[in-house]
Design an enzyme around this catalytic site. Structure first.
Site, PDB file in Angstrom:
ATOM      1  N   GLU A 290     -17.165  11.726  22.428  1.00 27.97           N
ATOM      2  CA  GLU A 290     -15.828  12.215  22.062  1.00 27.97           C
ATOM      3  C   GLU A 290     -15.613  12.396  20.557  1.00 27.97           C
ATOM      4  O   GLU A 290     -14.727  13.138  20.143  1.00 27.97           O
ATOM      5  CB  GLU A 290     -14.770  11.202  22.534  1.00 27.97           C
ATOM      6  CG  GLU A 290     -14.654  11.070  24.023  1.00 27.97           C
ATOM      7  CD  GLU A 290     -13.937  12.251  24.631  1.00 27.97           C
ATOM      8  OE1 GLU A 290     -12.734  12.389  24.372  1.00 27.97           O
ATOM      9  OE2 GLU A 290     -14.586  13.040  25.348  1.00 27.97           O
TER      10      GLU A 290
ATOM     11  N   HIS B 260      -2.804   2.119   8.248  1.00 27.79           N
ATOM     12  CA  HIS B 260      -3.930   1.388   7.665  1.00 27.79           C
ATOM     13  C   HIS B 260      -4.168   0.126   8.485  1.00 27.79           C
ATOM     14  O   HIS B 260      -3.209  -0.556   8.843  1.00 27.79           O
ATOM     15  CB  HIS B 260      -3.606   1.021   6.211  1.00 27.79           C
ATOM     16  CG  HIS B 260      -4.494  -0.027   5.629  1.00 27.79           C
ATOM     17  ND1 HIS B 260      -5.859   0.133   5.527  1.00 27.79           N
ATOM     18  CD2 HIS B 260      -4.233  -1.258   5.131  1.00 27.79           C
ATOM     19  CE1 HIS B 260      -6.384  -0.951   4.985  1.00 27.79           C
ATOM     20  NE2 HIS B 260      -5.420  -1.813   4.737  1.00 27.79           N
TER      21      HIS B 260
ATOM     22  N   HIS C  81      -7.415  -3.109   9.546  1.00 28.54           N
ATOM     23  CA  HIS C  81      -8.684  -3.751   9.217  1.00 28.54           C
ATOM     24  C   HIS C  81      -9.585  -3.737  10.456  1.00 28.54           C
ATOM     25  O   HIS C  81      -9.877  -4.785  11.044  1.00 28.54           O
ATOM     26  CB  HIS C  81      -8.423  -5.178   8.724  1.00 28.54           C
ATOM     27  CG  HIS C  81      -7.571  -5.251   7.484  1.00 28.54           C
ATOM     28  ND1 HIS C  81      -7.030  -6.422   7.005  1.00 28.54           N
ATOM     29  CD2 HIS C  81      -7.173  -4.275   6.614  1.00 28.54           C
ATOM     30  CE1 HIS C  81      -6.333  -6.166   5.900  1.00 28.54           C
ATOM     31  NE2 HIS C  81      -6.400  -4.869   5.647  1.00 28.54           N
TER      32      HIS C  81
ATOM     33  N   GLU D  86       0.825  -1.216   0.000  1.00 25.50           N
ATOM     34  CA  GLU D  86       0.000   0.000   0.000  1.00 25.50           C
ATOM     35  C   GLU D  86       0.860   1.267   0.000  1.00 25.50           C
ATOM     36  O   GLU D  86       0.350   2.355   0.280  1.00 25.50           O
ATOM     37  CB  GLU D  86      -0.951   0.016   1.206  1.00 25.50           C
ATOM     38  CG  GLU D  86      -1.898  -1.173   1.312  1.00 25.50           C
ATOM     39  CD  GLU D  86      -2.899  -1.306   0.172  1.00 25.50           C
ATOM     40  OE1 GLU D  86      -2.866  -0.478  -0.762  1.00 25.50           O
ATOM     41  OE2 GLU D  86      -3.687  -2.260   0.202  1.00 25.50           O
TER      42      GLU D  86
ATOM     43  N   HIS E 170     -13.019  -3.363   3.633  1.00 24.95           N
ATOM     44  CA  HIS E 170     -11.572  -3.591   3.736  1.00 24.95           C
ATOM     45  C   HIS E 170     -10.988  -3.015   5.035  1.00 24.95           C
ATOM     46  O   HIS E 170     -10.409  -3.737   5.827  1.00 24.95           O
ATOM     47  CB  HIS E 170     -10.871  -2.992   2.499  1.00 24.95           C
ATOM     48  CG  HIS E 170      -9.402  -3.228   2.468  1.00 24.95           C
ATOM     49  ND1 HIS E 170      -8.672  -3.350   1.308  1.00 24.95           N
ATOM     50  CD2 HIS E 170      -8.479  -3.356   3.465  1.00 24.95           C
ATOM     51  CE1 HIS E 170      -7.395  -3.577   1.587  1.00 24.95           C
ATOM     52  NE2 HIS E 170      -7.254  -3.574   2.894  1.00 24.95           N
TER      53      HIS E 170
HETATM   54  P1  13P Z   1       0.870  -5.461   2.988  1.00 27.91           P
HETATM   55  O1  13P Z   1       1.227  -6.749   3.682  1.00 27.91           O
HETATM   56  O2  13P Z   1       1.504  -5.385   1.615  1.00 27.91           O
HETATM   57  O3  13P Z   1       1.189  -4.266   3.843  1.00 27.91           O
HETATM   58  O4  13P Z   1      -0.699  -5.463   2.717  1.00 27.91           O
HETATM   59  C1  13P Z   1      -1.595  -5.601   3.774  1.00 27.91           C
HETATM   60  C2  13P Z   1      -2.890  -4.915   3.555  1.00 27.91           C
HETATM   61  O5  13P Z   1      -3.586  -4.623   4.502  1.00 27.91           O
HETATM   62  C3  13P Z   1      -3.306  -4.590   2.170  1.00 27.91           C
HETATM   63  O6  13P Z   1      -4.354  -3.687   2.183  1.00 27.91           O
HETATM   64 ZN    ZN Z   2      -5.559  -3.814   4.054  1.00 29.26          ZN
END
Ligand code: 13P
Ligand code: ZN
Length: 278
Positions: free
Chosen positions: A175, A145, A147, A122, A216
């Site tokens: 908050e 980033h 999940h 990413e 995602h």
């Molecule tokens: P990477 O392992 O390449 O960082 O990818 C993980 C991910 O969350 C892709 O969106």
């Molecule tokens: Zn991801």
């Protein structure tokens, strides 16, 4: 050789320890299963030079997009395909310190990503988002980033309209409006790891510090690791409350628009336009 001897131990670097602690926390919270998630943290040359010879490039890796706006900038990043659960035990295999080359077409690896590792897939989204956040805030440093479970869940059950999504999150915890008064950005579902998703994310990052990738995860931006983690944590907590509220049944009362405005006034923040109907 002399220079090497005078350098401090890289594993004790505060920025490296922040990366290992944060990846461990994200794993512990269940937001980065397997290799899910990635972090990039902008470092100052003088910070890196305390620990590394910045002229000692271990490897140079081509980049598929133009990083010229970040030429010469240093980042500590998570590696592609690396598991957050493993970072704390082996930072050198799972993290890397990189510098964008002068022509913006490659990156130099100065430390880590051992055994042929490369930065997160990413990276386009990270670097494009760094470019936009630095324009908005010169103190910006972190893109994260992950999940986050309940936020992903909400992208199945809630409207993906940014204003509606923002308002629901604001209403879930008192908050929230204080932590992200600018609201949440949402892009359409897109294939991860591409320039296109990077461009769409960065476009949102002009105005907001958190962008949802439907089905995602979330991208967050901030001036410190704590602030960025806290932003994602707060949005995810609101999404968790939403999950609980939906499971409990019909809503009898909520935080009103006037109360949200009162909060914004009390904390000196300006809420995103169009969200409150006053
Ligand atoms: P990477 O392992 O390449 O960082 O990818 C993980 C991910 O969350 C892709 O969106
Ligand atoms: Zn991801």
């Amino acid at each position: 050789m002399k220079d090497l001897l005078t350098k401090k131990e890289i594993l004790k670097a505060p920025f490296l320890q922040e990366m290992t602690k944060t990846t461990a926390n994200l794993y512990r919270l269940g937001w980065d299963e397997r290799n899910g998630g990635n972090i990039s943290y902008l470092l100052k040359e003088e910070e890196v030079a305390e620990y590394l010879d910045v002229n000692d490039v271990k490897r140079t890796v081509p980049m598929m997009f133009d990083g010229a706006e970040l030429a010469g900038k240093y980042f500590i990043v998570t590696g592609s395909g690396k598991y957050f659960k493993n970072v704390i035990d082996d930072p050198a295999a799972n993290l890397g310190i990189i510098r964008i080359t002068e022509d913006g077409k490659s990156l130099d690896i100065l430390w880590g990503l051992e055994e042929g590792g490369v930065p997160t897939s990413e990276l386009p989204s990270h670097l494009m988002s760094h470019i936009e956040r630095l324009k908005a805030d010169p103190n910006h440093r972190v893109i994260m980033h992950c999940h986050a479970t309940n936020l992903i869940g909400m992208t199945f059950t809630h409207s993906l309209d940014e204003v509606a999504f923002t308002k629901t999150l604001w209403q879930m915890c008192t908050e929230c409006i204080v932590v992200f008064p600018e609201g949440i950005g949402i892009i359409p579902w897109m294939v991860p790891g591409t320039d296109s998703i990077g461009k769409a994310t960065a476009e949102k990052m002009k105005e907001v510090r958190s962008v949802i990738w439907p089905h995602h995860g979330i991208f967050g931006a901030g001036t410190t690791m704590d602030e960025t983690f806290g932003l994602i944590e707060t949005a995810e907590k609101a999404a968790e409350v939403y999950t609980v509220v939906c499971a409990q049944g019909s809503v009898k009362q909520t935080i009103t628009d006037q109360q949200l405005q009162d909060l914004a006034d009390a904390f000196g923040v300006v809420p995103r336009q169009e969200v409150l109907n006053l």
